[in-house]
Design a protein around this motif. Sequence first.
Motif, mmCIF file in Angstrom:
data_model
loop_
_atom_site.group_PDB
_atom_site.id
_atom_site.type_symbol
_atom_site.label_atom_id
_atom_site.label_comp_id
_atom_site.label_asym_id
_atom_site.label_seq_id
_atom_site.Cartn_x
_atom_site.Cartn_y
_atom_site.Cartn_z
ATOM 1 N N SER A 1 -8.038 -2.713 -14.761
ATOM 2 C CA SER A 1 -8.635 -2.197 -13.784
ATOM 3 C C SER A 1 -8.134 -2.568 -12.477
ATOM 4 O O SER A 1 -7.797 -1.776 -11.484
ATOM 5 N N SER A 2 -8.192 -3.910 -12.244
ATOM 6 C CA SER A 2 -7.854 -4.480 -11.014
ATOM 7 C C SER A 2 -6.403 -4.062 -10.923
ATOM 8 O O SER A 2 -5.943 -4.100 -9.701
ATOM 9 N N MET A 3 -5.343 -4.167 -11.753
ATOM 10 C CA MET A 3 -4.138 -3.704 -11.859
ATOM 11 C C MET A 3 -3.937 -2.428 -11.190
ATOM 12 O O MET A 3 -2.994 -1.990 -10.383
ATOM 13 N N LEU A 4 -4.601 -1.359 -11.735
ATOM 14 C CA LEU A 4 -4.797 -0.022 -11.430
ATOM 15 C C LEU A 4 -5.022 0.082 -9.861
ATOM 16 O O LEU A 4 -4.478 0.841 -9.216
ATOM 17 N N TYR A 5 -6.313 -0.256 -9.517
ATOM 18 C CA TYR A 5 -6.588 -0.572 -8.104
ATOM 19 C C TYR A 5 -5.907 -0.876 -7.071
ATOM 20 O O TYR A 5 -5.597 -0.491 -6.203
ATOM 21 N N SER A 6 -5.105 -2.120 -7.500
ATOM 22 C CA SER A 6 -4.140 -2.657 -6.421
ATOM 23 C C SER A 6 -2.889 -2.030 -6.238
ATOM 24 O O SER A 6 -2.292 -1.600 -5.375
ATOM 25 N N PHE A 7 -2.496 -1.090 -7.465
ATOM 26 C CA PHE A 7 -1.241 -0.245 -7.432
ATOM 27 C C PHE A 7 -1.769 0.844 -6.496
ATOM 28 O O PHE A 7 -1.133 1.446 -5.485
ATOM 29 N N LEU A 8 -2.987 1.565 -6.809
ATOM 30 C CA LEU A 8 -3.267 2.699 -5.820
ATOM 31 C C LEU A 8 -3.357 2.160 -4.393
ATOM 32 O O LEU A 8 -3.003 2.897 -3.585
ATOM 33 N N LEU A 9 -4.022 1.052 -4.204
ATOM 34 C CA LEU A 9 -4.192 0.591 -2.772
ATOM 35 C C LEU A 9 -2.644 0.307 -1.985
ATOM 36 O O LEU A 9 -2.525 0.646 -0.982
ATOM 37 N N PHE A 10 -1.734 -0.311 -3.004
ATOM 38 C CA PHE A 10 -0.546 -0.375 -2.789
ATOM 39 C C PHE A 10 0.244 0.837 -2.112
ATOM 40 O O PHE A 10 0.733 1.124 -0.909
ATOM 41 N N THR A 11 0.155 1.825 -2.785
ATOM 42 C CA THR A 11 0.569 3.446 -2.552
ATOM 43 C C THR A 11 -0.003 3.818 -1.269
ATOM 44 O O THR A 11 0.478 4.485 -0.574
ATOM 45 N N VAL A 12 -1.307 3.748 -1.311
ATOM 46 C CA VAL A 12 -1.981 4.396 -0.076
ATOM 47 C C VAL A 12 -1.587 3.611 1.399
ATOM 48 O O VAL A 12 -1.345 4.232 2.212
ATOM 49 N N ILE A 13 -1.513 2.274 1.142
ATOM 50 C CA ILE A 13 -1.315 1.401 2.543
ATOM 51 C C ILE A 13 0.240 1.697 2.841
ATOM 52 O O ILE A 13 0.720 1.966 4.070
ATOM 53 N N LEU A 14 1.046 1.665 1.674
ATOM 54 C CA LEU A 14 2.457 1.955 2.021
ATOM 55 C C LEU A 14 2.665 3.380 2.635
ATOM 56 O O LEU A 14 3.590 3.732 3.676
ATOM 57 N N SER A 15 2.051 4.356 2.067
ATOM 58 C CA SER A 15 2.210 5.780 2.727
ATOM 59 C C SER A 15 1.724 5.928 4.214
ATOM 60 O O SER A 15 2.449 6.265 4.868
ATOM 61 N N LEU A 16 0.601 5.256 4.171
ATOM 62 C CA LEU A 16 0.024 5.396 5.652
ATOM 63 C C LEU A 16 0.690 4.634 6.593
ATOM 64 O O LEU A 16 1.094 5.095 7.743
ATOM 65 N N GLN A 17 1.473 3.391 6.129
ATOM 66 C CA GLN A 17 2.102 2.757 7.073
ATOM 67 C C GLN A 17 3.555 3.520 7.302
ATOM 68 O O GLN A 17 4.030 3.470 8.767
#
Length: 121
Positions: free
Chosen positions: A6-22
């Motif tokens: 679950s930590s791996m999934l959450y970090s992947f989702l956060l990575f995707t969101v942060i990169l998209s917003l950036q």
Amino acid sequence: MAGSGSSMLYSFLLFTVILSLQEMYRGKLASSELFTILGGFISSLLFLVSLTFIGNFQETCGMRTGWGAVILAEAVALIAASTVHRVCITTCFLFSAGLLYEINKISGVTLSKSESKTKRH
């Protein structure tokens, strides 16, 4: 504490969101000096979540985590920072070094606490 999967999934989702917003606000982040520094900090957050993802992936696969994960996560973050502005690369590296130092310090404290609990029992 969350499990590795679950930590791996959450970090992947956060990575995707942060990169998209950036990438969406790339123009704004490159518009002034302060926003350029902010862009480097945001890229260092990408370093943090990608390091979490890689570490959890290696733990799930049964591999040992080491400096290779740090170098790979830093390379990904620096490439993402380079899409915003050249100065973001430098500030991302500096913020990432600070985050890595703090993560290492927290990890050492957590490890020493768990070892002292093990010795008591």
